[in-house]
Design an enzyme around this catalytic site. Sequence first.
Site, mmCIF file in Angstrom:
data_model
loop_
_atom_site.group_PDB
_atom_site.id
_atom_site.type_symbol
_atom_site.label_atom_id
_atom_site.label_comp_id
_atom_site.label_asym_id
_atom_site.label_seq_id
_atom_site.Cartn_x
_atom_site.Cartn_y
_atom_site.Cartn_z
ATOM 1 N N ASN A 1 2.999 1.322 8.665
ATOM 2 C CA ASN A 1 2.995 1.987 6.685
ATOM 3 C C ASN A 1 2.848 3.623 7.140
ATOM 4 O O ASN A 1 1.377 3.657 7.250
ATOM 5 C CB ASN A 1 2.299 1.186 6.356
ATOM 6 C CG ASN A 1 1.702 1.393 4.988
ATOM 7 O OD1 ASN A 1 2.407 1.605 4.149
ATOM 8 N ND2 ASN A 1 0.400 -0.193 4.677
ATOM 9 N N TRP A 2 3.238 4.169 6.367
ATOM 10 C CA TRP A 2 2.710 5.753 6.494
ATOM 11 C C TRP A 2 2.105 5.769 5.078
ATOM 12 O O TRP A 2 1.527 7.185 5.150
ATOM 13 C CB TRP A 2 4.346 6.344 5.763
ATOM 14 C CG TRP A 2 4.770 6.684 7.224
ATOM 15 C CD1 TRP A 2 4.879 5.881 7.923
ATOM 16 C CD2 TRP A 2 6.322 7.072 7.277
ATOM 17 N NE1 TRP A 2 6.411 6.126 9.097
ATOM 18 C CE2 TRP A 2 6.612 6.555 8.526
ATOM 19 C CE3 TRP A 2 7.341 8.209 6.043
ATOM 20 C CZ2 TRP A 2 8.017 7.661 9.076
ATOM 21 C CZ3 TRP A 2 8.143 8.388 7.366
ATOM 22 C CH2 TRP A 2 8.621 8.037 8.558
ATOM 23 N N LYS A 3 1.966 4.702 4.115
ATOM 24 C CA LYS A 3 1.036 5.007 3.105
ATOM 25 C C LYS A 3 0.701 6.432 1.912
ATOM 26 O O LYS A 3 2.493 6.770 2.338
ATOM 27 C CB LYS A 3 -0.443 5.084 3.147
ATOM 28 C CG LYS A 3 -0.252 4.054 4.039
ATOM 29 C CD LYS A 3 -2.110 3.072 4.205
ATOM 30 C CE LYS A 3 -2.636 2.019 4.918
ATOM 31 N NZ LYS A 3 -3.772 2.009 5.364
ATOM 32 N N HIS B 1 -0.615 -5.781 0.078
ATOM 33 C CA HIS B 1 -2.188 -4.018 0.772
ATOM 34 C C HIS B 1 -3.003 -4.799 0.641
ATOM 35 O O HIS B 1 -3.106 -4.691 -1.026
ATOM 36 C CB HIS B 1 -0.843 -3.703 0.922
ATOM 37 C CG HIS B 1 -1.599 -2.731 2.172
ATOM 38 N ND1 HIS B 1 -3.105 -1.662 2.126
ATOM 39 C CD2 HIS B 1 -1.380 -2.397 3.726
ATOM 40 C CE1 HIS B 1 -3.782 -1.103 3.095
ATOM 41 N NE2 HIS B 1 -2.264 -1.805 3.848
ATOM 42 N N GLU C 1 -4.782 -2.581 -0.366
ATOM 43 C CA GLU C 1 -5.205 -1.587 -1.376
ATOM 44 C C GLU C 1 -4.818 -0.897 -1.804
ATOM 45 O O GLU C 1 -5.020 -0.723 -3.364
ATOM 46 C CB GLU C 1 -4.802 0.413 -0.471
ATOM 47 C CG GLU C 1 -5.453 0.767 0.508
ATOM 48 C CD GLU C 1 -4.644 1.355 1.750
ATOM 49 O OE1 GLU C 1 -3.325 1.324 2.222
ATOM 50 O OE2 GLU C 1 -5.313 1.205 2.317
ATOM 51 N N GLU D 1 -4.699 -7.891 7.931
ATOM 52 C CA GLU D 1 -5.014 -7.164 8.269
ATOM 53 C C GLU D 1 -6.713 -7.433 7.777
ATOM 54 O O GLU D 1 -6.679 -6.683 6.314
ATOM 55 C CB GLU D 1 -4.650 -6.124 7.158
ATOM 56 C CG GLU D 1 -3.196 -5.678 7.963
ATOM 57 C CD GLU D 1 -2.610 -4.176 7.194
ATOM 58 O OE1 GLU D 1 -2.302 -3.781 8.439
ATOM 59 O OE2 GLU D 1 -2.691 -4.028 5.965
ATOM 60 N N GLY E 1 -8.507 1.727 8.788
ATOM 61 C CA GLY E 1 -8.763 3.069 8.682
ATOM 62 C C GLY E 1 -10.287 3.052 9.028
ATOM 63 O O GLY E 1 -10.782 4.335 8.708
ATOM 64 N N SER F 1 -6.952 0.163 12.374
ATOM 65 C CA SER F 1 -7.136 0.279 13.562
ATOM 66 C C SER F 1 -6.664 0.361 14.655
ATOM 67 O O SER F 1 -7.273 0.419 15.430
ATOM 68 C CB SER F 1 -8.884 0.727 13.720
ATOM 69 O OG SER F 1 -9.393 1.211 12.265
ATOM 70 N N GLY G 1 -2.410 4.603 10.069
ATOM 71 C CA GLY G 1 -2.906 5.604 10.311
ATOM 72 C C GLY G 1 -1.481 6.855 12.000
ATOM 73 O O GLY G 1 -1.450 7.839 12.374
HETATM 74 P P1 13P Z 1 -4.858 2.184 9.556
HETATM 75 O O1 13P Z 1 -3.808 1.250 10.964
HETATM 76 O O2 13P Z 1 -4.572 3.670 9.375
HETATM 77 O O3 13P Z 1 -5.757 1.693 10.243
HETATM 78 O O4 13P Z 1 -3.838 0.988 8.726
HETATM 79 C C1 13P Z 1 -3.696 0.145 8.567
HETATM 80 C C2 13P Z 1 -3.283 -0.963 7.756
HETATM 81 O O5 13P Z 1 -3.652 -0.649 6.307
HETATM 82 C C3 13P Z 1 -1.501 -0.704 8.021
HETATM 83 O O6 13P Z 1 -1.118 -1.139 6.693
#
Ligand code: 13P
Length: 255
Positions: A9-11, A97, A99, A166, A172, A204, A226
Amino acid sequence: MRTPLIAGNWKMNTTLADAHILATGIRNEAEHLEQIEIVLCPPSIWLTEVAHIVPPRHYSHLKLGAQNMYFEETGAFTGEISPLMVKEVAEYVIIGHSERTHLFGEKVPFLAQKVRSALDHSLNPIICVGEDAKAADSKRQLVHTLEHLTVDLTQVELEQIVIAYEPVWAIGSGTPATPDYAQEVIAALRRVVTEKTRMLYGGSVSDQNSLGFLSQPDIDGLLIGGASLKIKTFITIARQADDQIVAQKSTSKQP
Ligand code: 13P
């Protein structure tokens, strides 16, 4: 056996040039990782570009996903993308997600409509669930949320969806859940869906801790933030998942 899935997931990261380099690097390195499925989820504005680099069904094991979508097909929904649009370039879509739920206020009934729409348009939803903070009843609450998100799904649809556990506190933060804890929660969530449903861990994940999760019986892959932005790290994780299947297959062949 459930095919492991490693999703990136590149966000809201990457310039167009970055996306090009990242997708090309992963495509080149992923060619032989055929025991697993790899799903890249770039920002929606780069999906078409990345689809040129990773043509749909070019490698059957390397696929694209959107990070979000609206449930309607067309219309006056400024800023949204529809399942018909996603379908032209991708096979997966991340739904719910944290977010989206935390920063943009998306709620369970709204997310359930997106899940329904994704399935109605032959897209595979990657449905995210996770608790805000470690609490005694968090497992029960997550099960309850997943029940609401999947209540109308048929058995075949329950097998087609992907669930990503998650924990919000792990995203993160540099502090992932322990593999044992993730296994425990995911095993509880699996009871809501089926033995065939793929269940991922996210939060993470790095190439240092990935194997611990991949070794758990109910964890079928990873949703990576990340660490999916670095070709070498992402491919190292994907290779671990692929190697594990190769090893399992060779063990099961032994008399
Ligand atoms: P990180 O791997 O950066 O913690 O993010 C996880 C995530 O939200 C994947 O959708």
